[in-house]
Scaffold this motif. Structure first.
Motif, PDB file in Angstrom:
ATOM      1  N   VAL A   1      49.101  39.589  32.793  1.00 18.00           N
ATOM      2  CA  VAL A   1      48.577  40.905  33.298  1.00 18.00           C
ATOM      3  C   VAL A   1      47.605  41.218  34.319  1.00 18.00           C
ATOM      4  O   VAL A   1      48.028  41.618  35.349  1.00 18.00           O
ATOM      5  N   PRO A   2      46.390  40.148  34.484  1.00 16.35           N
ATOM      6  CA  PRO A   2      45.546  40.307  35.509  1.00 16.35           C
ATOM      7  C   PRO A   2      46.392  40.050  37.040  1.00 16.35           C
ATOM      8  O   PRO A   2      46.116  40.559  37.823  1.00 16.35           O
ATOM      9  N   THR A   3      47.015  39.041  36.899  1.00 20.40           N
ATOM     10  CA  THR A   3      47.941  38.244  38.068  1.00 20.40           C
ATOM     11  C   THR A   3      48.912  39.702  38.475  1.00 20.40           C
ATOM     12  O   THR A   3      49.109  39.859  39.666  1.00 20.40           O
TER      13      THR A   3
ATOM     14  N   THR B   1      47.646  55.494  34.063  1.00 24.00           N
ATOM     15  CA  THR B   1      48.063  54.718  32.747  1.00 24.00           C
ATOM     16  C   THR B   1      47.509  53.282  32.512  1.00 24.00           C
ATOM     17  O   THR B   1      47.367  52.645  33.587  1.00 24.00           O
ATOM     18  N   ASP B   2      47.308  52.787  31.399  1.00 22.26           N
ATOM     19  CA  ASP B   2      46.840  51.430  30.873  1.00 22.26           C
ATOM     20  C   ASP B   2      47.872  50.544  31.104  1.00 22.26           C
ATOM     21  O   ASP B   2      49.251  50.818  30.993  1.00 22.26           O
ATOM     22  N   PRO B   3      47.569  49.196  32.003  1.00 23.53           N
ATOM     23  CA  PRO B   3      48.664  48.340  32.136  1.00 23.53           C
ATOM     24  C   PRO B   3      49.515  48.002  30.926  1.00 23.53           C
ATOM     25  O   PRO B   3      50.663  47.631  30.932  1.00 23.53           O
ATOM     26  N   GLN B   4      48.837  48.047  29.750  1.00 22.01           N
ATOM     27  CA  GLN B   4      49.515  47.564  28.477  1.00 22.01           C
ATOM     28  C   GLN B   4      50.500  48.611  27.871  1.00 22.01           C
ATOM     29  O   GLN B   4      51.168  48.425  26.980  1.00 22.01           O
TER      30      GLN B   4
ATOM     31  N   SER C   1      35.311  46.245  45.733  1.00 23.44           N
ATOM     32  CA  SER C   1      34.910  46.073  44.395  1.00 23.44           C
ATOM     33  C   SER C   1      35.867  44.971  43.972  1.00 23.44           C
ATOM     34  O   SER C   1      35.598  44.467  42.762  1.00 23.44           O
ATOM     35  N   ALA C   2      37.101  45.071  44.451  1.00 22.40           N
ATOM     36  CA  ALA C   2      38.041  43.602  43.766  1.00 22.40           C
ATOM     37  C   ALA C   2      37.542  42.267  44.655  1.00 22.40           C
ATOM     38  O   ALA C   2      36.854  42.452  45.515  1.00 22.40           O
ATOM     39  N   PRO C   3      37.887  41.408  43.899  1.00 20.22           N
ATOM     40  CA  PRO C   3      37.357  39.883  44.620  1.00 20.22           C
ATOM     41  C   PRO C   3      37.849  39.756  45.628  1.00 20.22           C
ATOM     42  O   PRO C   3      39.103  39.954  45.925  1.00 20.22           O
ATOM     43  N   LEU C   4      36.916  39.284  46.662  1.00 23.31           N
ATOM     44  CA  LEU C   4      37.360  39.130  47.947  1.00 23.31           C
ATOM     45  C   LEU C   4      36.506  37.910  48.771  1.00 23.31           C
ATOM     46  O   LEU C   4      35.634  37.470  48.078  1.00 23.31           O
ATOM     47  N   SER C   5      37.354  37.351  49.314  1.00 23.84           N
ATOM     48  CA  SER C   5      36.424  36.235  50.089  1.00 23.84           C
ATOM     49  C   SER C   5      35.403  36.658  50.891  1.00 23.84           C
ATOM     50  O   SER C   5      35.341  37.760  51.202  1.00 23.84           O
ATOM     51  N   SER C   6      34.480  35.745  51.418  1.00 21.85           N
ATOM     52  CA  SER C   6      33.296  36.313  52.239  1.00 21.85           C
ATOM     53  C   SER C   6      33.853  36.941  53.571  1.00 21.85           C
ATOM     54  O   SER C   6      33.385  37.822  54.027  1.00 21.85           O
ATOM     55  N   HIS C   7      34.965  36.040  54.063  1.00 24.34           N
ATOM     56  CA  HIS C   7      35.525  36.583  55.311  1.00 24.34           C
ATOM     57  C   HIS C   7      36.046  38.034  55.023  1.00 24.34           C
ATOM     58  O   HIS C   7      36.119  38.751  55.815  1.00 24.34           O
ATOM     59  N   GLY C   8      36.906  38.010  54.048  1.00 22.80           N
ATOM     60  CA  GLY C   8      37.454  39.336  53.506  1.00 22.80           C
ATOM     61  C   GLY C   8      36.439  40.459  53.530  1.00 22.80           C
ATOM     62  O   GLY C   8      36.690  41.669  53.796  1.00 22.80           O
TER      63      GLY C   8
END
Length: 227
Positions: free
Chosen positions: A44-46, A104-107, A194-201
């Protein structure tokens, strides 16, 4: 009869810098992200990360079309108004669905049903553009391939500083969409951080936010001055 964009070589499209080639590259990436989301057994996270990336590309891509490409098509083609009105309606439907999906909830089984409906619309939008709208633009500029490259540069510039989230209430046409879009872009990209990003991103996003805010404030001030 016009040849669909997906059947042509990069050279036929006017080169890598042509707006036609740039559009097709985005469409290929959208297809990839939709297929990734639909891959059986994906965690689900992917899947949610793929959906987030898909929407970010969808809305920035569509905003650039509405700001740069469709006004050009309306000027150049006799049926441009009819063609662009249809695809703008598709964009509006996708915006409305995306807002519902994000609430909506992803589940929740309804979540995937809404996503499936959105994917049908996105795929239809890609077909309409590659089979009809972009070939019409190509025909209109058959003797001016350099303009396709200039449009490509303008489209890419707008896409890189465009909103990345759904905003159904925003106009689909300039100048109102551009005036609303620049501040919204800054807000969207702050949320994207707020989403995971690289330092460059993170540095890239921060630079784009600063640029969008500066241009947005300048445009609003200029518009008020004209009024």
């Amino acid at each position: 009869m016009a040849v669909p964009i997906w059947q042509q070589s990069v050279e036929q499209l006017g080169g890598q810098a042509s707006v036609l080639a740039r559009q097709r590259r985005d469409h290929i990436e959208l297809d990839r992200l939709m297929l990734l989301y639909e891959w059986p057994g994906l965690p689900v996270p992917t899947r949610q990360r793929a959906l987030r990336e898909l929407f970010q590309l969808t809305f920035s891509h569509a905003f650039a079309e509405e700001t740069v490409l469709w006004p050009a098509l309306r000027r150049l083609a006799a049926d441009g108004e009819e063609l662009t009105s249809q695809v703008e309606a598709e964009h509006q439907q996708i915006n409305d669905l995306a807002v519902e999906i994000q609430s909506t909830d992803p589940q929740d089984p309804r979540h995937d049903e809404l996503v499936a409906t959105a994917f049908v619309l996105i795929r239809q939008d890609i077909r309409d553009e590659e089979d009809v709208l972009l070939p019409r633009l190509q025909e209109a500029l058959e003797r001016d391939p350099a303009r396709l490259r200039r449009l490509g540069s303008a489209w890419e510039t707008v896409r890189r500083t465009a909103p990345t989230r759904p905003h159904p209430a925003v106009s689909r046409r300039p100048p109102d969409n551009a005036l609303a879009g620049l501040p919204l872009s800054a807000f969207d990209r702050l949320r994207d951080l707020s989403a995971p990003l690289s330092s460059h991103g993170r540095w890239t996003a921060a630079a784009l936010i600063a640029a969008a805010l500066a241009v947005g404030l300048t445009a609003i001030a200029a518009r008020r001055h004209r009024r």
